[in-house]
Design a protein around this motif. Structure first.
Motif, mmCIF file in Angstrom:
data_model
loop_
_atom_site.group_PDB
_atom_site.id
_atom_site.type_symbol
_atom_site.label_atom_id
_atom_site.label_comp_id
_atom_site.label_asym_id
_atom_site.label_seq_id
_atom_site.Cartn_x
_atom_site.Cartn_y
_atom_site.Cartn_z
ATOM 1 N N THR A 251 0.832 -1.206 0.000
ATOM 2 C CA THR A 251 0.000 0.000 0.000
ATOM 3 C C THR A 251 0.866 1.255 0.000
ATOM 4 O OG1 THR A 251 -1.792 -1.118 1.173
ATOM 5 C CG2 THR A 251 -1.769 1.285 1.264
ATOM 6 N N ALA A 252 1.905 1.260 0.832
ATOM 7 C CA ALA A 252 2.808 2.414 0.862
ATOM 8 C C ALA A 252 3.497 2.590 -0.480
ATOM 9 C CB ALA A 252 3.851 2.231 1.967
ATOM 10 N N GLY B 154 3.904 5.393 -5.450
ATOM 11 C CA GLY B 154 3.941 5.157 -6.890
ATOM 12 C C GLY B 154 3.027 6.097 -7.651
ATOM 13 N N LEU B 155 1.901 6.483 -7.045
ATOM 14 C CA LEU B 155 0.999 7.441 -7.696
ATOM 15 C C LEU B 155 1.683 8.797 -7.860
ATOM 16 C CD1 LEU B 155 -2.362 6.596 -5.858
ATOM 17 C CD2 LEU B 155 -1.681 5.938 -8.183
ATOM 18 N N ASP C 67 10.785 -5.498 -1.639
ATOM 19 C CA ASP C 67 10.081 -5.923 -2.841
ATOM 20 C C ASP C 67 8.584 -5.632 -2.770
ATOM 21 O OD1 ASP C 67 12.462 -6.826 -3.841
ATOM 22 O OD2 ASP C 67 12.029 -8.960 -3.598
ATOM 23 N N GLN C 68 8.011 -5.707 -1.564
ATOM 24 C CA GLN C 68 6.575 -5.469 -1.450
ATOM 25 C C GLN C 68 6.213 -4.027 -1.837
ATOM 26 O OE1 GLN C 68 6.640 -7.190 2.615
ATOM 27 N NE2 GLN C 68 4.778 -8.251 2.029
ATOM 28 N N ARG D 116 2.406 -1.417 -9.737
ATOM 29 C CA ARG D 116 0.965 -1.327 -9.992
ATOM 30 C C ARG D 116 0.557 0.111 -10.299
ATOM 31 N NH1 ARG D 116 -3.768 -1.459 -5.460
ATOM 32 N NH2 ARG D 116 -5.442 -0.751 -6.845
ATOM 33 N N ALA D 117 1.036 1.068 -9.497
ATOM 34 C CA ALA D 117 0.666 2.478 -9.703
ATOM 35 C C ALA D 117 1.148 2.981 -11.065
ATOM 36 C CB ALA D 117 1.251 3.333 -8.580
ATOM 37 N N LEU D 118 2.359 2.605 -11.438
ATOM 38 C CA LEU D 118 2.894 3.037 -12.733
ATOM 39 C C LEU D 118 2.085 2.435 -13.874
ATOM 40 C CD1 LEU D 118 6.731 2.727 -11.989
ATOM 41 C CD2 LEU D 118 5.395 4.837 -12.184
#
Length: 351
Positions: A238-239, A244-245, A261-262, A269-271
């Protein structure tokens, strides 16, 4: 003739209830109880054929050595305690698995006490619980600075090994070479032509996160690069996604080093959701080399940690202390290595 007392247990049923004794094994194997005792205690002064006969008799009768009595005689319980903050992180679980396997191989059991919050009170309670379970020594796996505090007293006379190095020098320590890993990650991205590297760090109170962030900053400064503002995370996907957004909305960001890695997975995902290609637009490096990291899309470039070696070394050091041949209190540093996959590539040409 004395008549049997009605309801009195037969010798066979009484033995079944109490379990077979040393004498029972000795009788079946045709040896003395002293010989059975030597085999049960792992002593080597028994002929191989006799040892095999005794072991077969133990198995046939279902005999289990009285470990409590043995502990009273030897002063050792053959049990190790583990205090661990969070059982949910990938690294901690891999390390714990290695500790359990190594301890079992050496003939020790383990008792694990998770600590919800790395505070003085919680750590003290964990120690009390483990001492109540009669352990011979304790391995501490807590990533926070709590162990360095002067008001945290570890029980005197108890063998202790710390995983994740601290500023204390009175206990043996085992840790991944965090600085080496962070240097490899940052230098890899710079070698691909990126002008600088952004970093998503782990929690501020984590030794691992602090050392990785410090080294990231040092490498950029050594190479005369701009040091971007640190992005603080908490090891979670989540962080990574939330940061990433921000990264996705800033086209000048082309290289990201996530502290695990998490969080790197969250960045990917955000990218992806925002149309930023990896690695064509943004290169991403993680840290840990999770078993699944080669199945991310794209497969993740990351830093491999030797969790198994760390757990084995901690158990080795602790048992050495317990068995009265300790090594000098020092830091055992486990090396890291860069694993290059498809999530990193040459810096894009910015218009």
């Amino acid at each position: 003739m004395t008549e049997p007392v009605i309801g009195a247990p037969s010798p066979q049923s009484a033995r079944a209830r109490r379990g077979p004794s040393l004498a029972d094994v000795a009788g079946l194997a045709g040896v003395s109880t002293q010989t059975v005792s030597r085999v049960a205690n792992g002593l080597t002064n028994v002929e191989a054929a006799t040892r095999d006969r005794v072991l077969r008799s133990m198995q046939e009768l279902g005999y289990r050595p009285n470990r409590a009595a043995r502990a009273l005689r030897s002063g050792h319980f053959r049990s190790l305690g583990v205090i661990m903050f969070t059982l949910s992180s990938y690294g901690n679980m891999r390390t714990l698995d290695a500790i359990a396997v190594s301890a079992a191989t050496a003939g020790y059991s383990i008792n694990v006490v998770p600590v919800e919050k790395p505070t003085q009170k919680d750590v003290s309670v964990a120690f009390s619980r483990l001492l109540g379970l009669a352990v011979d020594g304790i391995i501490i796996v807590i990533e926070a600075h709590i162990i360095d505090r002067a008001d945290v007293e570890l029980p005197p006379g108890l063998s202790v090994v710390v995983i994740d190095s601290t500023e204390r020098s009175d206990y043996p320590q085992v840790d991944t070479d965090q600085a080496q890993g962070a240097r490899l990650a940052t230098e890899h991205l710079l070698s691909l032509g990126h002008s600088t590297v952004w970093h998503i760090a782990g929690p501020a109170d984590s030794y691992s996160a602090t050392r990785r962030a410090q080294t990231w900053r040092s490498v950029l400064e050594e190479n005369g690069r701009v040091v971007p503002e640190l992005m603080q995370g908490d090891w979670s996907t989540t962080a990574g996604y939330e940061h990433g957004l921000t990264i996705a909305a800033r086209p000048e960001i082309t290289a990201v080093f996530a502290a695990n890695d998490q969080m790197a997975l969250g960045v990917l995902r955000a990218l992806h959701e925002n149309g930023r290609r990896v690695p064509e637009d943004v290169s991403v490096v993680g840290f840990d080399d999770m078993a699944e990291s080669d199945s991310f899309w794209p497969p993740l470039t990351t830093i491999h940690q030797e969790f198994e070696a760390t757990g084995r070394r901690a158990v080795e050091l602790l048992i050495a202390e317990i068995e009265s041949h300790p090594e000098p209190a020092a830091l055992s540093s486990m090396p890291t290595r860069l694993v290059v996959r498809s999530s990193t590539g040459p810096a894009p040409t910015l218009s």
